[in-house]
Design an enzyme around this catalytic site. Structure first.
Site, PDB file in Angstrom:
ATOM      1  N   SER A 130      15.066  -6.507  13.584  1.00 28.69           N
ATOM      2  CA  SER A 130      14.659  -7.652  12.785  1.00 28.69           C
ATOM      3  C   SER A 130      14.810  -8.897  13.662  1.00 28.69           C
ATOM      4  O   SER A 130      15.307  -8.804  14.792  1.00 28.69           O
ATOM      5  CB  SER A 130      15.535  -7.752  11.544  1.00 28.69           C
ATOM      6  OG  SER A 130      15.156  -8.873  10.763  1.00 28.69           O
ATOM      7  N   LYS A 185      -1.434  -2.058   6.979  1.00 29.36           N
ATOM      8  CA  LYS A 185      -2.702  -2.707   6.678  1.00 29.36           C
ATOM      9  C   LYS A 185      -2.443  -4.016   5.938  1.00 29.36           C
ATOM     10  O   LYS A 185      -1.404  -4.128   5.297  1.00 29.36           O
ATOM     11  CB  LYS A 185      -3.641  -1.803   5.879  1.00 29.36           C
ATOM     12  CG  LYS A 185      -3.033  -0.975   4.747  1.00 29.36           C
ATOM     13  CD  LYS A 185      -2.337  -1.638   3.596  1.00 29.36           C
ATOM     14  CE  LYS A 185      -3.111  -2.677   2.827  1.00 29.36           C
ATOM     15  NZ  LYS A 185      -2.256  -3.284   1.751  1.00 29.36           N
ATOM     16  N   ASP A 210      -4.631  -7.537   1.136  1.00 31.15           N
ATOM     17  CA  ASP A 210      -3.566  -6.743   0.522  1.00 31.15           C
ATOM     18  C   ASP A 210      -4.114  -5.586  -0.307  1.00 31.15           C
ATOM     19  O   ASP A 210      -3.633  -4.450  -0.201  1.00 31.15           O
ATOM     20  CB  ASP A 210      -2.703  -7.652  -0.358  1.00 31.15           C
ATOM     21  CG  ASP A 210      -1.447  -6.958  -0.865  1.00 31.15           C
ATOM     22  OD1 ASP A 210      -0.857  -6.187  -0.092  1.00 31.15           O
ATOM     23  OD2 ASP A 210      -1.074  -7.186  -2.028  1.00 31.15           O
TER      24      ASP A 210
END
Lengths: 365, 365
Positions: free
Chosen positions: A38, A102, A187
């Protein structure tokens, strides 16, 4: 199974979806998670603890560190869309196989930079569209290919919506142009476009025309839009995607002789129970309709599955990677083509909106 | 029931749909069939024999003769669309109440001539859209009006198709410009438009834009087309109608908090079993979706019914006619408004196609 390579995964980022992928990787026998990174070590450490990741999983305070880990064979990248080109290219350059969430990129030229890096470095590319890997999807394709029952495909409609609420619309990364800058189109419209292309064996439409009056936020990020798509041979499709209405993940595919329908494309209703369903119908007696009777309800097909679709995706990706690692094959290009064509149509829909709802011709190059 | 008038019906024409209406009239307690006319006495006589009509039913060799029968209170007119204006106006002028098959006219100015004739002669008008009279429809409206569960309506999609085959496309009256000249748009697109308008309480859209590449025959009759519809407040809708694909009578209505869906708008699957169903869903937990779980399947609502929707339509029409005959009320205008708004939108879609897929503004007058 003795000959199976266990692909060692690293994950870039502690997104919500990373939780799902950690579990999927742990369930896929040919995959194992060995690193997570992260932007801050604190966040990565907290994620590893919350998710109960095994101690062998290395926890890094940067994405770079995951890529520098020589034991990492492949990376899953769930970063915001606008960061994909940077990190997917870097990953490929380090020889890591790339499983990329995606939408794959902000536009096809960014995607091409990613695909070139994968090509140059001989690594496998796949996007994170899970539904394509569900066994139900293969069964649906069989149904569509049964010309006796389905006839010729003529029309497809898909509707992908959910309503995450005002807080999301104000603050989510999916509403920020420099993060997931494609909004609802990226989205969930991504899935509609992909399902449409999948239905027609990835034959690109000749043109797309966005529906008038798309809803955009003040930064021009799409909240709600739709489009019609048109093929040279007269096939057509429409889709609608939106962050403004109740959840709906519909696809309807109509042929001359039959229809296929499902209401749960991206997340099958009964997946946790080990199956997925779709409806199919054909061969009615039109004489009966004229007399006011009617065709029976559609047939519901049940497709059993041992794993949820995220696990199937990881297994398929790791299988390809394993074969490359064992020098049995070169990277499989099919998945690049699926992602690229989806992105091409998505770009065209966005362009149609930006050009004031003009028709946009699609030229494959 | 003692006070109920039994309305005496005549039917103009021996169309296939007339069979259904003969049965519906016989089942409705407040209606009785007393006359049927065709262009030839031979055809009308054969129809009466085949359908086993009671001997009291007068059989006429012309439509005029039905209108001249002083005992006929109301007529059902299932003639080809292009003949509606002539025969509906004549019927009204003879003081007959008019139940007119859909699509009601070739365009709204023809419909206005019909409505003026009904107004002048004080007769009831209603179009033959049966689904509006099914008890299921009222229950669906209740669900849409439940703002706690459904929220604000944002989007509607309807798909109405069937594939009657090449012989139909070549020879059916539904493909002839001087008969049912509105083709698939009039035959089934009518229902899509009506369902969309019904959903929004008959608020007309501000504009419509037909999808590019509609399919027309050599006489410019529509075989397949679709359109998007747009309201000032951001609501939108799309529909697709076609004679080229397998049967599909879908409507999906999306609100901010819920959805409503059915696959059998025009002819409920289980009507012969005494019920109709629709699906409704709302109140999911988005946090669960993020974790990869999912909302449950939609709830299926079952609406019991004593009669099929054609009988409900006849009963409702005859009830209004009876009240007029008993001088209890004037003609009810609601049904005119429903038909007229449907026709206005239908005309706009046709105009958009004819003008090369330009947006058409709708001005109510």
């Amino acid at each position: 199974m003795a000959n199976e390579t266990v692909v060692r995964f690293g994950i870039l980022g502690c997104a919500q979806i990373s939780i799902k992928l950690c579990k999927a990787i742990s369930k896929a026998q040919n995959a194992t998670l060995i690193a997570i990174g992260s932007r801050s070590l604190e966040k990565a450490t907290a994620f590893a603890a919350e998710q109960g990741l095994p101690e062998v999983v290395r926890v890094y305070g940067s994405y770079e560190a995951v890529l520098e880990d020589n034991e990492v064979d492949a990376v899953y990248i769930p970063l915001p869309t606008a960061l994909h080109v940077t990190w997917a290219v870097k990953a490929a350059e380090r020889g890591k196989h790339v499983l990329l969430e995606k939408p794959v990129a902000m536009n096809v030229s960014e995607l091409d930079r990613i695909l070139e890096a994968c090509e140059t470095n001989g690594v496998q590319f796949m996007d994170g569209s899970m539904w394509l890997h569900h066994p139900r999807t293969a069964k649906m394709k069989e149904a569509l290919c049964d010309e006796q029952r389905f006839g010729q495909l003529k029309w497809i409609h898909s509707c992908m919506t959910y309503n995450p609420g005002p807080e999301f619309l104000k603050n989510s990364i999916r509403m920020k142009p420099d993060l997931d800058g494609l909004g609802a189109l990226g989205d969930i419209g991504w899935y509609s476009i992909q399902a449409i292309l999948w239905s027609v064996n990835y034959e690109l439409p000749k043109s797309v025309l966005a529906f008038p009056k798309a809803t955009l936020n003040e930064d021009n990020v799409i909240i709600s839009c739709g489009s019609s798509l048109h093929w040279e041979d007269g096939k057509s499709a429409t889709f609608h995607c939106s962050f403004l209405t109740y959840v709906n993940f519909d696809v309807t595919i109509l042929g001359t002789k039959g229809s296929l329908r499902l209401h749960d494309l991206t997340l099958p209703f009964e997946e946790s129970l080990g199956f997925g369903t779709f409806s199919e119908s054909s061969e009615i007696d039109y004489a009966k309709i004229e007399q006011g009777r009617w065709c029976p309800r559609a047939n519901e097909h049940v497709v059993e599955t041992m794993f949820s679709q995220d696990v199937w995706m990881v297994k398929e990706f790791a299988d390809l990677v394993g074969k490359i690692m064992r020098l049995e094959m070169k990277p499989e290009k099919t998945w690049e083509v699926v992602s690229r064509k989806t992105q091409i149509v998505l770009d065209a829909v966005k362009e149609s909106i930006q050009r004031g709802y003009e028709s946009v011709e699609i030229v494959m190059n």
